[in-house]
Design an enzyme around this catalytic site. Structure first.
Site, PDB file in Angstrom:
ATOM      1  N   MET A   1      36.315  35.682  79.474  1.00 38.59           N
ATOM      2  CA  MET A   1      35.548  34.502  79.050  1.00 38.59           C
ATOM      3  C   MET A   1      36.471  33.474  78.376  1.00 38.59           C
ATOM      4  O   MET A   1      36.000  32.571  77.682  1.00 38.59           O
ATOM      5  CB  MET A   1      34.425  34.912  78.103  1.00 38.59           C
ATOM      6  CG  MET A   1      33.428  35.862  78.777  1.00 38.59           C
ATOM      7  SD  MET A   1      31.803  35.831  78.028  1.00 38.59           S
ATOM      8  CE  MET A   1      32.188  36.343  76.361  1.00 38.59           C
ATOM      9  N   GLY A   2      37.776  33.623  78.558  1.00 42.67           N
ATOM     10  CA  GLY A   2      38.711  32.640  78.017  1.00 42.67           C
ATOM     11  C   GLY A   2      38.966  32.822  76.534  1.00 42.67           C
ATOM     12  O   GLY A   2      38.701  33.891  75.978  1.00 42.67           O
TER      13      GLY A   2
ATOM     14  N   LEU B   1      41.906  32.997  75.367  1.00 43.88           N
ATOM     15  CA  LEU B   1      42.734  34.175  75.636  1.00 43.88           C
ATOM     16  C   LEU B   1      43.643  34.520  74.462  1.00 43.88           C
ATOM     17  O   LEU B   1      44.110  33.647  73.740  1.00 43.88           O
ATOM     18  CB  LEU B   1      43.576  33.931  76.892  1.00 43.88           C
ATOM     19  CG  LEU B   1      42.768  33.639  78.158  1.00 43.88           C
ATOM     20  CD1 LEU B   1      43.708  33.357  79.324  1.00 43.88           C
ATOM     21  CD2 LEU B   1      41.818  34.785  78.500  1.00 43.88           C
TER      22      LEU B   1
ATOM     23  N   GLY C   1      45.399  40.559  73.782  1.00 39.55           N
ATOM     24  CA  GLY C   1      44.631  41.634  74.431  1.00 39.55           C
ATOM     25  C   GLY C   1      44.372  41.313  75.895  1.00 39.55           C
ATOM     26  O   GLY C   1      44.573  42.156  76.785  1.00 39.55           O
ATOM     27  N   HIS C   2      43.944  40.083  76.161  1.00 39.24           N
ATOM     28  CA  HIS C   2      43.729  39.668  77.551  1.00 39.24           C
ATOM     29  C   HIS C   2      45.051  39.714  78.338  1.00 39.24           C
ATOM     30  O   HIS C   2      45.079  40.146  79.487  1.00 39.24           O
ATOM     31  CB  HIS C   2      43.197  38.235  77.604  1.00 39.24           C
ATOM     32  CG  HIS C   2      41.867  38.031  76.961  1.00 39.24           C
ATOM     33  ND1 HIS C   2      41.701  37.277  75.827  1.00 39.24           N
ATOM     34  CD2 HIS C   2      40.615  38.460  77.295  1.00 39.24           C
ATOM     35  CE1 HIS C   2      40.426  37.236  75.499  1.00 39.24           C
ATOM     36  NE2 HIS C   2      39.736  37.960  76.356  1.00 39.24           N
TER      37      HIS C   2
ATOM     38  N   GLY D   1      39.197  46.002  79.435  1.00 40.25           N
ATOM     39  CA  GLY D   1      39.712  46.539  78.180  1.00 40.25           C
ATOM     40  C   GLY D   1      38.839  47.662  77.636  1.00 40.25           C
ATOM     41  O   GLY D   1      37.608  47.605  77.694  1.00 40.25           O
TER      42      GLY D   1
ATOM     43  N   GLN E   1      31.007  48.435  77.976  1.00 38.40           N
ATOM     44  CA  GLN E   1      31.123  47.592  79.173  1.00 38.40           C
ATOM     45  C   GLN E   1      31.973  48.283  80.234  1.00 38.40           C
ATOM     46  O   GLN E   1      31.605  48.326  81.415  1.00 38.40           O
ATOM     47  CB  GLN E   1      31.754  46.256  78.770  1.00 38.40           C
ATOM     48  CG  GLN E   1      32.168  45.375  79.930  1.00 38.40           C
ATOM     49  CD  GLN E   1      32.617  44.012  79.445  1.00 38.40           C
ATOM     50  OE1 GLN E   1      31.793  43.173  79.107  1.00 38.40           O
ATOM     51  NE2 GLN E   1      33.917  43.779  79.395  1.00 38.40           N
TER      52      GLN E   1
ATOM     53  N   SER F   1      40.300  39.959  69.105  1.00 40.54           N
ATOM     54  CA  SER F   1      39.053  39.493  69.700  1.00 40.54           C
ATOM     55  C   SER F   1      39.018  37.981  69.618  1.00 40.54           C
ATOM     56  O   SER F   1      39.504  37.392  68.640  1.00 40.54           O
ATOM     57  CB  SER F   1      37.865  40.086  68.936  1.00 40.54           C
ATOM     58  OG  SER F   1      36.687  39.340  69.208  1.00 40.54           O
TER      59      SER F   1
END
Ligand code: AMP
Length: 293
Positions: free
Chosen positions: A31-32, A34, A37-38, A148, A154, A186
């Site tokens: 969801m951007g 970033l 972690g992403h 992740g 999820q 996060s």
């Protein structure tokens, strides 16, 4: 720089050409806003396929009416530069209208795994997630997709959806990236005041304390959860703190029979934070909590 695709059609055309040449495709949905972690997911994707596709889409159907859809952080330029830094090939940045040209009457719902934990506090959230992930999988048709472990429910839900619906994609779960003090990265951490961030450290400290007790032989779920809970102090408010089975996500009373996961959701003022830690002596994928302060 990654090539940017605002439309489904343009991305599909490019990916079809790649596939005709026998190239494999790895996909990281986000969801951007970033962060590292992403990026760790994108590096994992880079290792696993010829072409890496990242999507940035703040999916309205996974937000409840009183959640932070409108104030969710957005930074397309910064995100594009970060994607470039890890060698992403294609960046899919569709509008809401591109993904939902009309209100959908078809949804994907995974039962049971989505009833508890975040699903209990966020009705409709996981249906929004599984429906949009299905749409994105149908658009990108990746060989592998990286998610992740930070969003444990999820990841487990997407894995089960792929299994149940015979989706031809390998799901990879990547370890949670943490700050040096242990806090899980996060996009929502940027909402925290310095004081709240300090308090929020108690979440990862609690998980780590439980892990240490587990390492020393404690197997009673309630005792391990109490150990974690003791570090999570006011004004933090616990939404849930549970010991669950790693695959079914059902609550566990003891870890005598095998590994478990402690999953926690906490409200730090208006900001909702989640974290989790696997209690499993054999799992090399555990984020090394003993290496943290
Ligand atoms: P989001 O943009 O928050 O929807 O997250 C996109 C992907 O990044 C999901 O698969 C998340 O689980 C993953 N992710 C978010 N934070 C972290 C983190 N700290 N470490 C590893 N993966 C993460």
């Amino acid at each position: 720089m990654p090539r940017i695709f605002p439309t489904i059609e343009s991305l599909r055309k490019t990916l079809a050409d790649d596939r005709r040449q026998g190239l494999s495709v790895a996909f990281v949905p986000t969801m951007g806003a970033l962060h590292e972690g992403h990026l760790s997911l994108m590096r994992e994707a880079r290792k696993r396929a010829d072409k890496v596709v990242v999507s940035i889409f703040v999916n309205p159907t996974q937000f409840g009416p009183n959640e932070d859809l409108d104030r969710y952080p957005r930074d397309p330029e910064g995100d594009t530069a970060l994607c470039a830094s890890v060698g992403v090939d294609y960046l899919f940045m569709p509008s809401v209208e591109e993904i939902y040209p009309q209100p959908g009457v078809t949804t994907v719902h995974v039962e049971s795994l989505t009833d508890g934990l975040c699903g209990a506090g966020r009705p409709g959230h996981f249906q929004g997630v599984t429906t949009v992930v299905t749409k994105l999988f149908n658009i990108v048709q990746p060989d592998v997709a990286v998610f992740g472990q930070k969003d444990y429910q999820q990841l487990a839900t997407v894995r089960r959806m792929v299994l149940d619906l015979c989706m031809p994609v390998e799901i990879v779960g990547a370890p949670t990236t943490r700050e040096s003090d242990g806090i899980a990265l996060s996009s929502r951490n940027r909402y925290l005041s310095p004081e709240m961030r300090q308090k929020a450290l108690g979440i990862s400290q609690g998980l780590r304390a439980a892990w240490r007790a587990y390492q020393k032989g404690e197997r009673d779920a309630k005792t391990l959860l109490n150990t974690a809970q003791a570090r999570i102090e006011e004004p933090l408010r616990i939404e849930y703190l549970e010991m669950i089975h790693p695959d079914s996500l059902q609550p566990l009373e003891t870890l005598e029979g095998g590994p478990g996961v402690i999953a926690v959701a906490v409200h730090a003022g208006k900001t909702r934070l989640i974290d989790n830690l696997r209690m499993d002596l054999d799992d090399p994928g555990i984020p090394a909590p003993e290496a943290l302060p």
